[in-house]
Design an enzyme around this catalytic site. Sequence first.
Site, mmCIF file in Angstrom:
data_model
loop_
_atom_site.group_PDB
_atom_site.id
_atom_site.type_symbol
_atom_site.label_atom_id
_atom_site.label_comp_id
_atom_site.label_asym_id
_atom_site.label_seq_id
_atom_site.Cartn_x
_atom_site.Cartn_y
_atom_site.Cartn_z
ATOM 1 C CG ASP A 110 -1.901 1.033 1.343
ATOM 2 O OD1 ASP A 110 -2.261 1.608 0.308
ATOM 3 O OD2 ASP A 110 -2.363 1.308 2.463
ATOM 4 N NE ARG A 127 -9.860 12.966 -9.062
ATOM 5 C CZ ARG A 127 -10.817 12.646 -8.159
ATOM 6 N NH1 ARG A 127 -12.069 12.498 -8.543
ATOM 7 N NH2 ARG A 127 -10.499 12.476 -6.897
ATOM 8 C CE LYS A 128 -11.347 5.776 -13.106
ATOM 9 N NZ LYS A 128 -12.167 4.818 -13.862
HETATM 10 C C1 COA Z 1 -10.251 7.501 -3.466
HETATM 11 C C2 COA Z 1 -11.196 8.673 -3.223
HETATM 12 C C3 COA Z 1 -10.413 10.001 -3.098
HETATM 13 C C4 COA Z 1 -12.138 8.756 -4.451
HETATM 14 O O1 COA Z 1 -13.186 9.650 -4.153
HETATM 15 P P1 COA Z 1 -13.531 10.879 -5.149
HETATM 16 O O2 COA Z 1 -12.409 11.863 -5.167
HETATM 17 O O3 COA Z 1 -14.892 11.366 -4.747
HETATM 18 O O4 COA Z 1 -13.559 10.233 -6.560
HETATM 19 P P2 COA Z 1 -14.693 9.379 -7.290
HETATM 20 O O5 COA Z 1 -15.466 8.550 -6.339
HETATM 21 O O6 COA Z 1 -15.434 10.331 -8.164
HETATM 22 O O7 COA Z 1 -13.773 8.398 -8.173
HETATM 23 C C5 COA Z 1 -12.949 8.889 -9.219
HETATM 24 C C6 COA Z 1 -12.821 7.774 -10.227
HETATM 25 O O8 COA Z 1 -12.108 6.691 -9.575
HETATM 26 C C7 COA Z 1 -12.921 5.519 -9.577
HETATM 27 N N1 COA Z 1 -12.768 4.847 -8.296
HETATM 28 C C8 COA Z 1 -12.784 5.405 -7.079
HETATM 29 N N2 COA Z 1 -12.604 4.485 -6.132
HETATM 30 C C9 COA Z 1 -12.476 3.308 -6.775
HETATM 31 C C10 COA Z 1 -12.277 1.976 -6.338
HETATM 32 N N3 COA Z 1 -12.142 1.657 -5.043
HETATM 33 N N4 COA Z 1 -12.189 1.016 -7.253
HETATM 34 C C11 COA Z 1 -12.295 1.299 -8.571
HETATM 35 N N5 COA Z 1 -12.473 2.561 -9.048
HETATM 36 C C12 COA Z 1 -12.578 3.536 -8.161
HETATM 37 C C13 COA Z 1 -14.347 6.017 -9.766
HETATM 38 O O9 COA Z 1 -15.164 5.017 -10.358
HETATM 39 C C14 COA Z 1 -14.141 7.202 -10.685
HETATM 40 O O10 COA Z 1 -13.964 6.736 -11.992
HETATM 41 P P3 COA Z 1 -14.544 7.569 -13.270
HETATM 42 O O11 COA Z 1 -13.826 8.904 -13.243
HETATM 43 O O12 COA Z 1 -14.178 6.720 -14.452
HETATM 44 O O13 COA Z 1 -16.012 7.701 -13.056
HETATM 45 C C15 COA Z 1 -12.056 8.449 -1.938
HETATM 46 O O14 COA Z 1 -12.903 7.322 -2.119
HETATM 47 C C16 COA Z 1 -11.216 8.261 -0.707
HETATM 48 O O15 COA Z 1 -10.721 9.222 -0.119
HETATM 49 N N6 COA Z 1 -11.056 6.987 -0.271
HETATM 50 C C17 COA Z 1 -10.204 6.713 0.893
HETATM 51 C C18 COA Z 1 -8.746 6.551 0.455
HETATM 52 C C19 COA Z 1 -7.883 6.020 1.555
HETATM 53 O O16 COA Z 1 -8.188 6.160 2.730
HETATM 54 N N7 COA Z 1 -6.788 5.384 1.162
HETATM 55 C C20 COA Z 1 -5.863 4.871 2.118
HETATM 56 C C21 COA Z 1 -4.865 5.939 2.541
HETATM 57 S S1 COA Z 1 -3.893 6.542 1.164
HETATM 58 C C1 DKA Z 2 -0.234 13.242 1.920
HETATM 59 C C2 DKA Z 2 0.694 12.054 1.765
HETATM 60 C C3 DKA Z 2 -0.003 10.841 1.218
HETATM 61 C C4 DKA Z 2 0.998 9.789 0.811
HETATM 62 C C5 DKA Z 2 0.290 8.577 0.311
HETATM 63 C C6 DKA Z 2 1.280 7.500 0.007
HETATM 64 C C7 DKA Z 2 0.629 6.164 0.042
HETATM 65 C C8 DKA Z 2 0.078 5.826 1.395
HETATM 66 C C9 DKA Z 2 -0.813 4.655 1.318
HETATM 67 C C10 DKA Z 2 -1.824 4.627 2.443
HETATM 68 O O1 DKA Z 2 -1.746 5.420 3.375
HETATM 69 O O2 DKA Z 2 -2.718 3.806 2.414
#
Ligand code: COA
Ligand code: DKA
Length: 164
Positions: free
Chosen positions: A85, A130-131
């Site tokens: 991750d 954004r992906k």
């Molecule tokens: C990831 C995150 C920012 C996306 O939310 P958002 O900014 O509102 O974006 P969206 O939901 O509009 O998604 C953007 C795109 O990514 C895709 N997407 C988002 N999450 C996805 C997932 N889990 N799996 C597959 N696709 C995903 C969406 O389908 C969308 O695709 P499109 O542009 O083709 O329609 C949000 O869900 C989040 O903050 N999640 C928590 C992340 C986290 O805690 N990570 C661990 C620490 S780094």
């Molecule tokens: C604002 C700094 C964010 C760094 C993200 C790097 C990946 C972290 C993965 C996770 O927290 O799940």
Amino acid sequence: MATTITNAEAMAVDLRGESDWTAFDAPALVGSSLRFVSGDPQGDRFRVRYYRDAAQQLKARVWFGPETEGPPGHAHGGSIAAVLDEVLGLSGWAAGHAVVVANLNVSFRNLLPLQTVVTVESEVVSINGRKVLVKGRVCSGSAIYAEAECLCIAIGQPKTSVAG
Ligand SMILES: CC(C)(COP(=O)(O)OP(=O)(O)OC[C@H]1O[C@@H](n2cnc3c(N)ncnc32)[C@H](O)[C@@H]1OP(=O)(O)O)[C@@H](O)C(=O)NCCC(=O)NCCS
Ligand SMILES: CCCCCCCCCC(=O)O
């Protein structure tokens, strides 16, 4: 009975990279918040050192210490997932994208013995709006312990990547 291995006994850990890798300063790019995986460089859980390879892809040498134990004598799958991750998310940042991890798929291929230094390889394979899709694996020589695919989503403006 489980053997307790102290920090002192676990001191000699070689995290040096290959000759054509350059050191990568993760906190300089993302700040000092990544404490869960790479925040304790002398601890008994993970010890991590980041590099860029000759193709500028992010790589890490990671030591899985005694505190990562899951199955007896081997790393917990969650510890391996945590490392992937961080490394694969950071790989997105190193490629210039301010991302968080939205989805991480991990295939655990072989049990990872404790106190092993592994290489975590990463490669940004596609960018679609954004992906940011990053693939990676945990390996050592010919041994592959885990493979992963990581969907990162950009949440801010692109960042200037740093050389290390
Ligand atoms: C990831 C995150 C920012 C996306 O939310 P958002 O900014 O509102 O974006 P969206 O939901 O509009 O998604 C953007 C795109 O990514 C895709 N997407 C988002 N999450 C996805 C997932 N889990 N799996 C597959 N696709 C995903 C969406 O389908 C969308 O695709 P499109 O542009 O083709 O329609 C949000 O869900 C989040 O903050 N999640 C928590 C992340 C986290 O805690 N990570 C661990 C620490 S780094
Ligand atoms: C604002 C700094 C964010 C760094 C993200 C790097 C990946 C972290 C993965 C996770 O927290 O799940």
